[in-house]
Design a protein around this motif. Structure first.
Motif, PDB file in Angstrom:
ATOM      1  N   TRP A  30      41.994 -14.327   1.523  1.00  0.00           N
ATOM      2  CA  TRP A  30      42.783 -13.964   2.714  1.00  0.00           C
ATOM      3  C   TRP A  30      43.575 -12.684   2.465  1.00  0.00           C
ATOM      4  O   TRP A  30      43.611 -11.786   3.319  1.00  0.00           O
ATOM      5  CB  TRP A  30      43.743 -15.111   3.061  1.00  0.00           C
ATOM      6  CG  TRP A  30      44.609 -14.813   4.250  1.00  0.00           C
ATOM      7  CD1 TRP A  30      44.352 -15.100   5.561  1.00  0.00           C
ATOM      8  CD2 TRP A  30      45.880 -14.133   4.237  1.00  0.00           C
ATOM      9  NE1 TRP A  30      45.375 -14.648   6.364  1.00  0.00           N
ATOM     10  CE2 TRP A  30      46.319 -14.049   5.580  1.00  0.00           C
ATOM     11  CE3 TRP A  30      46.678 -13.589   3.236  1.00  0.00           C
ATOM     12  CZ2 TRP A  30      47.527 -13.446   5.929  1.00  0.00           C
ATOM     13  CZ3 TRP A  30      47.870 -12.985   3.575  1.00  0.00           C
ATOM     14  CH2 TRP A  30      48.295 -12.921   4.924  1.00  0.00           C
ATOM     15  N   ASP A  81      43.352  -9.111   4.371  1.00  0.00           N
ATOM     16  CA  ASP A  81      44.524  -8.625   5.093  1.00  0.00           C
ATOM     17  C   ASP A  81      44.950  -7.242   4.616  1.00  0.00           C
ATOM     18  O   ASP A  81      45.331  -6.388   5.425  1.00  0.00           O
ATOM     19  CB  ASP A  81      45.676  -9.628   4.909  1.00  0.00           C
ATOM     20  CG  ASP A  81      46.843  -9.347   5.842  1.00  0.00           C
ATOM     21  OD1 ASP A  81      46.628  -9.373   7.074  1.00  0.00           O
ATOM     22  OD2 ASP A  81      47.954  -9.074   5.355  1.00  0.00           O
ATOM     23  N   SER A  89      39.597 -11.019  11.471  1.00  0.00           N
ATOM     24  CA  SER A  89      40.738 -11.770  11.993  1.00  0.00           C
ATOM     25  C   SER A  89      40.441 -13.261  12.062  1.00  0.00           C
ATOM     26  O   SER A  89      41.261 -14.102  11.647  1.00  0.00           O
ATOM     27  CB  SER A  89      41.102 -11.244  13.389  1.00  0.00           C
ATOM     28  OG  SER A  89      42.065 -12.073  13.998  1.00  0.00           O
ATOM     29  N   ARG A 141      40.238 -14.817   8.569  1.00  0.00           N
ATOM     30  CA  ARG A 141      41.559 -15.079   7.982  1.00  0.00           C
ATOM     31  C   ARG A 141      42.159 -16.362   8.538  1.00  0.00           C
ATOM     32  O   ARG A 141      42.790 -17.138   7.817  1.00  0.00           O
ATOM     33  CB  ARG A 141      42.497 -13.894   8.247  1.00  0.00           C
ATOM     34  CG  ARG A 141      42.139 -12.648   7.452  1.00  0.00           C
ATOM     35  CD  ARG A 141      43.258 -11.630   7.419  1.00  0.00           C
ATOM     36  NE  ARG A 141      43.565 -11.112   8.739  1.00  0.00           N
ATOM     37  CZ  ARG A 141      42.950 -10.084   9.307  1.00  0.00           C
ATOM     38  NH1 ARG A 141      41.944  -9.481   8.664  1.00  0.00           N
ATOM     39  NH2 ARG A 141      43.297  -9.648  10.498  1.00  0.00           N
ATOM     40  N   TRP A 178      43.125 -20.024   6.380  1.00  0.00           N
ATOM     41  CA  TRP A 178      44.349 -20.845   6.424  1.00  0.00           C
ATOM     42  C   TRP A 178      43.997 -22.316   6.624  1.00  0.00           C
ATOM     43  O   TRP A 178      44.622 -23.209   6.035  1.00  0.00           O
ATOM     44  CB  TRP A 178      45.272 -20.370   7.546  1.00  0.00           C
ATOM     45  CG  TRP A 178      46.089 -19.160   7.210  1.00  0.00           C
ATOM     46  CD1 TRP A 178      46.060 -17.947   7.820  1.00  0.00           C
ATOM     47  CD2 TRP A 178      47.062 -19.043   6.156  1.00  0.00           C
ATOM     48  NE1 TRP A 178      46.940 -17.079   7.219  1.00  0.00           N
ATOM     49  CE2 TRP A 178      47.576 -17.733   6.210  1.00  0.00           C
ATOM     50  CE3 TRP A 178      47.540 -19.923   5.181  1.00  0.00           C
ATOM     51  CZ2 TRP A 178      48.557 -17.281   5.313  1.00  0.00           C
ATOM     52  CZ3 TRP A 178      48.512 -19.471   4.292  1.00  0.00           C
ATOM     53  CH2 TRP A 178      49.011 -18.169   4.361  1.00  0.00           C
TER      54      TRP A 178
END
Length: 570
Positions: A365, A369, A535, A538, A542
């Motif tokens: 991640w 990012d 996007s 990611r 999570w």
């Protein structure tokens, strides 16, 4: 890998000589394992190429994996019982022959439906083939050699995990004899033939002393319950989640409950149940089943989504995407090795693996990012390596620790149930995370277009596009990119894309502008596509870390240590 062998071991006064061809037979059994392990992962890499050739929607990519693991899950315990009833050598031969024929059907499929049905055939016959091998190892090898024989499975699993994605990518890219993706299934034909010939020559002829009766109603109930949860998860998004999808998922819980009641009554009546009900009264086993369901769902779902991200989102060729999985697979082999060295710590090794894997997923991640749309494969290597090490640490002690709470006479049923749960968890994870991924994709790409909108407006202004036409083009690009990403038929052109093309032609005020505007739109769409996929990826990461946190907590339900005689188990 199935562990549905018979638990009983006879110890006569005069121990018979070990089976002469036991080591040759072991390699035949390992060849069958390799076929299964390879076919469980190859469609993750070849999926986009298959979809491009045969068509189909996003759910096709999910079903390529889910159909195999789901059919394997519902057939495993039954496959073990068939070996007890009809003889393991005979059922191994039936399973290997059926698996090879299923591979041929996959390779010659002319439509997504035919390929998915052929994957079901592969999974069902694989479920007949795999349980027999471990039962035969228990019969062929004396106790002092059995751990060495079972120890061969770890390296084979690790090597298959490393080689599977690379082999799939290489075969698809090489396009031997114009076969393209079909070669990933055709390669099973010589492997299957070798397994059959080796089985005929080297596997021992044996028959179980007591023949249990096959629990056909139980098999049908658990198959129905699994299908009722997997089918709506995979297909629901394409049908815009009608009421029947939620009814099916609710009905799945009811059918699972009916299955539990039926198995309990069957056991009390003195008949052979598909699953021994007493297992679920043991906290360690029930907790292990819950933990396994969550973890294997997480692992398989993440592997599918990550493969889709690299190939569709980043545009990697199948071989490049396969090579990117080498750090993950290599890390898993390292994790297996470390786990053996620190096996005395028992459950703590499994929990440490969960934390290390979660750290690796967070590293993925963080890399996405920080680096953004221009991410390259080498930048993902460290995080994927850590993720693989954590997964190896977690998986190595899992089966032995869960079996620590099981009585000796329950081991056969417990092992088969656990392995079936592993496969069912994989199918559930592919359905769940795949559905989340594709469900978020349209909005993610639309949001990425919004992020690039100001730059696009400046480029269009430089191309002398009028203000009103600029806004039409930006709006149309947003709709087109989103619609194309979630299109049920990738070959069809969405209405929004047709409208964008029309507005682009009318906005051109000169030949130079007519040539420049499409290039501007192509660059903007490409950036938005990568950004949107990144996007959504990611967000999925999570979710994966959340599921790993749940795995860590569920581990507290397990015994602290495996039984001494199982500590070196597979």
């Amino acid at each position: 890998m199935s562990t549905t062998g018979v638990a009983s071991v006879e110890t006569p006064t005069d121990t018979p000589a070990p089976y002469r061809w036991r080591w040759a037979a072991l390699f035949v059994i390992l060849a069958a394992e390799v076929m299964d392990l390879l076919d469980a992962v190859v469609t993750n890499i070849a999926g986009p190429a298959i979809r491009a050739d045969l068509g189909g929607g996003a759910s096709t990519l999910q079903w390529l994996a889910a159909a195999y693991t789901l059919s394997m899950a519902v057939g495993l315990v039954t496959g073990g019982r068939l070996g007890d009833i009809h003889g393991r050598r005979r059922m191994f031969l039936v399973g290997a022959a059926g698996f090879t024929v299923g591979s041929l059907l996959c390779a010659t499929s002319a439509s997504p439906g035919m390929l998915i049905a052929s994957r079901v055939v592969q999974g069902l016959f694989g479920a007949v083939m795999l349980p027999q091998g471990l039962g035969m190892i228990k019969e062929m090898f004396p106790p002092k050699e059995s751990q060495k024989a079972f120890g061969m499975f770890g390296p084979v699993m690790g090597l298959s995990a490393v080689c599977g994605p690379i082999l799939a990518g290489w075969l698809v890219d090489a396009d031997y004899f114009g076969t393209g993706w079909r070669m990933i299934f055709l390669i099973n034909l010589p492997l299957g033939a070798a397994a059959l010939l080796g089985a005929l020559r080297y596997l021992p002829r044996s028959q179980s002393g007591g023949k249990p009766r096959l629990d056909i109603p139980g098999m049908l109930l658990v198959s129905l319950a699994a299908l009722l949860i997997i089918f709506p998860l995979v297909q629901g998004r394409e049908y815009d989640w009608p009421a029947w999808t939620f009814v099916m998922m609710a009905a799945s819980g009811v059918v699972f409950a009916v299955f539990g009641v039926y198995e309990s009554r069957r056991s009390k009546a003195g008949r052979d149940p598909l699953v021994v009900p007493s297992l679920f009264r043991k906290r360690g086993f029930s907790g292990g089943m819950a933990l396994g369901l969550v973890f294997f769902s997480t692992m398989q779902g993440f592997m599918l989504v990550f493969s889709l991200y690299t190939q569709i989102g980043l545009g990697y060729a199948p071989l490049k995407a396969g090579l990117l999985m080498v750090p993950w697979s290599g890390g898993m082999v390292v994790g297996f090795g470390i786990a053996q060295a620190v096996a005395r710590f028992g459950r703590a090794v499994l929990q440490a693996g969960t934390l290390v894997m979660a750290a690796g997923v967070f590293g993925v991640w963080l890399t996405l990012d920080v680096v953004g749309d221009g991410i390259g494969p080498w930048q993902l290597v460290p995080a994927l390596l850590v993720t693989g090490i954590g997964m190896g640490l977690l998986m190595a002690p899992f089966f032995a620790i869960v079996l620590a709470s099981v009585e000796q006479h329950e081991t056969g049923s417990a092992s088969g149930t656990m392995t079936a749960m592993q496969q069912l968890g994989g199918a559930f994870g592919v359905a769940l995370l795949g559905t989340v991924f594709f469900g978020l994709l349209g909005g993610g790409i639309a949001g990425a277009v919004d992020h690039h909108a100001d730059g696009l407006r400046r480029e269009l202004t430089a191309a002398h596009v009028a203000p009103a036409a600029r806004e039409h083009i930006v709006r149309d690009l947003r709709a087109c990119a989103s619609d194309r990403a979630v299109a049920k038929d990738p070959a069809a052109t969405p209405v929004s894309c047709t409208r964008l093309e029309k507005d682009t032609r009318s906005a051109a005020t000169s030949p130079e502008a007519g040539a420049r505007i499409p290039a501007v739109l192509q660059n903007a769409a490409s950036s938005a596509f990568r950004g949107g996929f990144g996007s959504v990826m990611r967000t999925v990461l999570w979710i994966v870390d959340g599921l790993l946190a749940l795995t860590f907590l569920l581990a507290f339900l397990l015994p602290r240590h495996a039984r001494p005689e199982e500590a070196g188990g597979h």
